[in-house]
Write an enzyme that holds these catalytic residues in place. Structure first.
Site, mmCIF file in Angstrom:
data_model
loop_
_atom_site.group_PDB
_atom_site.id
_atom_site.type_symbol
_atom_site.label_atom_id
_atom_site.label_comp_id
_atom_site.label_asym_id
_atom_site.label_seq_id
_atom_site.Cartn_x
_atom_site.Cartn_y
_atom_site.Cartn_z
ATOM 1 N N TYR A 167 0.829 -1.200 0.000
ATOM 2 C CA TYR A 167 0.000 0.000 0.000
ATOM 3 C C TYR A 167 0.867 1.254 0.000
ATOM 4 O O TYR A 167 1.985 1.259 0.512
ATOM 5 C CB TYR A 167 -0.945 -0.010 1.209
ATOM 6 N N THR A 241 -7.725 0.187 17.621
ATOM 7 C CA THR A 241 -8.463 0.380 18.878
ATOM 8 C C THR A 241 -9.164 1.731 18.927
ATOM 9 O O THR A 241 -9.607 2.167 19.981
ATOM 10 C CB THR A 241 -7.522 0.230 20.086
#
Length: 347
Positions: A167, A241
């Site tokens: 990426y 998270t």
């Protein structure tokens, strides 16, 4: 009259949460509209239990099956002999970056002049360091996002890397398979501090980012110094998270903590979530609660079947499995030593 009327009704009854939208055409919720804890100003900002309910793009926060953080039960860890040590490649150079008060974290974002990559361990590809993020508690017994046998640490350093082989940038990798690797290091309070953390948390530095959106440039950083002296780690497949909680992260938890002083922890707790014109609200307790493991495999390169010189039983024991959980037998001595090292009682 507002062009678009948007009402969010939250009904709390018998632990059932019902969210009702008054209009089908909702405005796009700003991606930064979330918090770790209740705000004192009275306005509703979604805390972790609401993240997946207020924005359809964040639904994995509620319905995902591979969410992070988790509670690491050492009795469920599986030894993987194919987990090689983590390889850190700094090119022999020190790096620079900008330290931010984001209102939620102390965030160190590296410049692009000198790149830091890691490989090995559970990684198939090389990953590039994007950001270092600190989580910490209002009290010494809390502050880490991950738990070890139900126990929290005073804080947690998270080194966030993206897969630069597949990426082009972090944003693309964060929502893509095999996109992220997060190296997590627990923080403990001690008389002396880790040299890298000392650069970030000494008084002259940390007071520059007291309020939200404050930033301060750091140079001459040696990334190797943040890593504790161990090749042992624990790894599992999980998620970011923070919203949108994409399940694209491989977590690597180092088997030894790093240390900061009590004064440095106090300085962290004096950082504000808000800007100077707003009421002070400490950034501490910036943690997401642990999420269900859902039968995920917790792997480690700590070989508990190897003989240790201090173990009273000289007979090596084999790893045994029962159902979907791994049950270790005859390894109590090695497990104890591993936990003691992680807790920092053994140098």
């Amino acid at each position: 009259m507002m062009d678009i009327i948007w009402e969010l009704l939250i009904i709390l009854h018998a632990n059932v949460i019902v969210c009702i939208s008054a209009q089908p055409n909702l405005p796009k919720i700003h991606e930064g509209w979330w918090a770790y804890k209740e705000v004192v100003q009275g306005s509703f900002v979604p805390v972790p239990s609401f993240w997946g309910l207020v924005n359809s793009a964040w639904n994995l926060c509620s319905v995902g099956k591979r969410q992070s953080p988790v509670n690491i039960e050492t009795s469920h860890m599986i030894f993987d002999p194919f987990l090689t040590p983590i390889k850190l490649n700094t090119g022999g150079r020190k790096v620079g970056g900008t330290m931010y008060n984001t209102g939620r974290h102390v965030s160190l974002r590296l410049d692009k002049e000198h790149l830091v990559n890691i490989s090995g361990g559970p990684m198939t590809y090389s990953h590039r360091l994007e950001e270092i993020r600190l989580h910490f508690g209002s009290e010494d017994g809390q502050g880490s996002e991950h738990l070890l046998n139900g126990q929290a640490f005073s804080g947690e350093v998270q080194l966030i890397h993206y897969n630069h082989e597949l990426y082009t940038n972090y944003t693309e990798a964060a929502k893509s398979p095999n996109g992220l690797v997060v190296v997590s290091i627990f923080m403990k309070i001690a008389e002396t501090s880790n040299s890298f953390l000392n650069r970030m948390l000494n008084r002259d530095t940390i007071t520059r980012i007291t309020y939200k959106n404050d930033a301060y440039l750091l140079t001459g950083l040696n990334i190797e110094e943040i890593y504790p002296e161990t090749n042992s780690f624990i790894t599992y497949e999980g998620s970011m998270t923070i919203p949108p909680c994409f399940e694209t992260a491989t977590w690597i938890l180092m088997n030894k903590p790093v240390y900061l002083t009590r004064m440095q922890m106090h300085s962290l707790r004096l950082l504000s979530q808000n800007q100077p014109s707003q009421i002070f609200l400490s950034m501490s307790d910036n943690v997401r609660p642990v999420q269900p493991l859902n039968n995920r495999c917790i792997r480690t390169n700590i070989n508990f079947s190897m003989q240790g010189k201090d173990c009273p039983n000289n007979r090596a024991q084999k790893l045994q499995y029962r159902g979907t959980n791994a049950t270790f037998t005859g390894f109590c001595c090695y497990l104890f030593l591993g936990i003691v090292v992680l807790l920092g009682h053994v140098d």
